[in-house]
Write a protein that holds these residues in place. Sequence first.
Motif, short mmCIF file in Angstrom:
data_model
loop_
_atom_site.label_atom_id
_atom_site.label_comp_id
_atom_site.label_asym_id
_atom_site.label_seq_id
_atom_site.Cartn_x
_atom_site.Cartn_y
_atom_site.Cartn_z
N GLY A 1 0.81 -1.20 0.00
CA GLY A 1 0.00 0.00 0.00
C GLY A 1 0.85 1.25 0.00
N PRO A 2 0.23 2.35 -0.36
CA PRO A 2 0.97 3.61 -0.41
C PRO A 2 1.28 4.09 1.00
CG PRO A 2 -1.33 3.99 -0.85
CD PRO A 2 -1.14 2.51 -0.76
N PRO A 3 2.31 4.91 1.14
CA PRO A 3 2.64 5.44 2.47
C PRO A 3 1.55 6.39 2.96
CG PRO A 3 4.00 6.47 0.78
CD PRO A 3 3.22 5.39 0.11
N GLU A 4 1.40 6.44 4.26
CA GLU A 4 0.39 7.31 4.84
C GLU A 4 0.83 8.77 4.81
OE1 GLU A 4 -1.09 5.99 8.62
OE2 GLU A 4 -1.21 3.92 7.93
N ARG A 5 2.10 8.98 4.55
CA ARG A 5 2.64 10.33 4.51
C ARG A 5 1.95 11.15 3.41
NH1 ARG A 5 9.02 11.74 4.25
NH2 ARG A 5 8.81 13.80 5.17
N PHE A 6 1.62 12.37 3.71
CA PHE A 6 0.98 13.31 2.79
C PHE A 6 -0.41 12.85 2.36
CE2 PHE A 6 5.61 13.66 1.70
CZ PHE A 6 5.84 14.84 2.41
N GLY A 7 -1.00 11.90 3.03
CA GLY A 7 -2.34 11.43 2.69
C GLY A 7 -2.41 10.57 1.44
N LEU A 8 -1.27 10.04 1.00
CA LEU A 8 -1.27 9.22 -0.21
C LEU A 8 -2.14 7.98 -0.08
CD1 LEU A 8 2.46 9.44 -1.35
CD2 LEU A 8 0.48 10.59 -2.33
N ASP A 9 -2.21 7.41 1.12
CA ASP A 9 -3.04 6.22 1.29
C ASP A 9 -4.51 6.56 1.10
OD1 ASP A 9 -3.03 7.69 3.72
OD2 ASP A 9 -3.64 5.92 4.85
N LYS A 10 -4.94 7.70 1.60
CA LYS A 10 -6.34 8.10 1.43
C LYS A 10 -6.64 8.39 -0.03
CE LYS A 10 -6.97 8.03 5.89
NZ LYS A 10 -5.91 7.12 6.30
N ALA A 11 -5.69 9.02 -0.73
CA ALA A 11 -5.87 9.30 -2.15
C ALA A 11 -5.98 8.00 -2.95
CB ALA A 11 -4.72 10.16 -2.67
N ALA A 12 -5.18 7.01 -2.59
CA ALA A 12 -5.24 5.71 -3.28
C ALA A 12 -6.58 5.02 -3.03
CB ALA A 12 -4.09 4.82 -2.84
N HIS A 13 -7.05 5.07 -1.78
CA HIS A 13 -8.37 4.50 -1.46
C HIS A 13 -9.45 5.20 -2.28
CE1 HIS A 13 -7.68 1.82 2.05
NE2 HIS A 13 -6.60 2.57 2.21
N PHE A 14 -9.42 6.52 -2.28
CA PHE A 14 -10.41 7.31 -3.01
C PHE A 14 -10.38 6.96 -4.50
CE2 PHE A 14 -11.87 10.93 -5.41
CZ PHE A 14 -13.02 11.32 -4.75
N ALA A 15 -9.19 6.94 -5.09
CA ALA A 15 -9.07 6.67 -6.53
C ALA A 15 -9.54 5.27 -6.90
CB ALA A 15 -7.62 6.87 -6.96
N ALA A 16 -9.19 4.29 -6.10
CA ALA A 16 -9.59 2.90 -6.40
C ALA A 16 -11.11 2.76 -6.39
CB ALA A 16 -8.97 1.94 -5.40
N TYR A 17 -11.75 3.31 -5.38
CA TYR A 17 -13.21 3.17 -5.29
C TYR A 17 -13.93 4.12 -6.24
CZ TYR A 17 -13.00 -0.43 -1.87
OH TYR A 17 -12.79 -1.64 -1.27
N ALA A 18 -13.31 5.24 -6.60
CA ALA A 18 -13.91 6.11 -7.62
C ALA A 18 -13.93 5.38 -8.96
CB ALA A 18 -13.13 7.42 -7.73
N TRP A 19 -12.85 4.66 -9.25
CA TRP A 19 -12.79 3.87 -10.49
C TRP A 19 -13.88 2.80 -10.48
CZ3 TRP A 19 -11.56 3.71 -15.27
CH2 TRP A 19 -11.41 2.50 -15.94
N LEU A 20 -14.02 2.09 -9.37
CA LEU A 20 -15.06 1.06 -9.28
C LEU A 20 -16.45 1.67 -9.42
CD1 LEU A 20 -13.66 -1.22 -6.43
CD2 LEU A 20 -13.86 -1.78 -8.86
N GLY A 21 -16.68 2.82 -8.78
CA GLY A 21 -17.98 3.49 -8.89
C GLY A 21 -18.27 3.94 -10.31
N LEU A 22 -17.26 4.46 -10.98
CA LEU A 22 -17.43 4.90 -12.37
C LEU A 22 -17.78 3.71 -13.25
CD1 LEU A 22 -17.10 7.11 -14.59
CD2 LEU A 22 -14.72 6.38 -14.74
#
Length: 145
Positions: A37-58
């Motif tokens: 998983g992406p590092p939690e630094r700079f919120g990269l983990d949250k961005a990865a979670h958001f992007a993955a589920y945005a793709w699934l939702g799309l």
Amino acid sequence: MKEFLRAMAGRAAPVRTGLWWISLIAVIALSITPDMGPPERFGLDKAAHFAAYAWLGLLTSVSLRGRVLGASLAALLCTAIGTEVVQVVVEGRSAGMGDVAANLCGLAAGMALGRAWARRGGGRLLPRHAATPREASERGRGSFG
């Protein structure tokens, strides 16, 4: 149930449905892989979670309709929450409500984007014909000329 299985087997839109399945499996696999998983630094983990589920939702909103869409959304909601629950016992992974929130926000954003895209162009990437300047101004989209 039969309609859901038929659509998910790819008879409704085989390419998009296949891509949906591959994407879902990839998100689940990446979510429960130890020390991944992406590092939690700079919120990269949250961005990865958001992007993955945005793709699934799309993919869900542009590929599926009716009861199949509802069942798929329920499956994605369970996946968004379930993968975080499973991460509690996976070595090197951490679970958190922030990750669940990022998953759900990404899912909602992807669904909204897909619905807007479908309303504007009916799911087509390109218009069927070039609009005349008058048609373009009436629709407010500019000329395709």
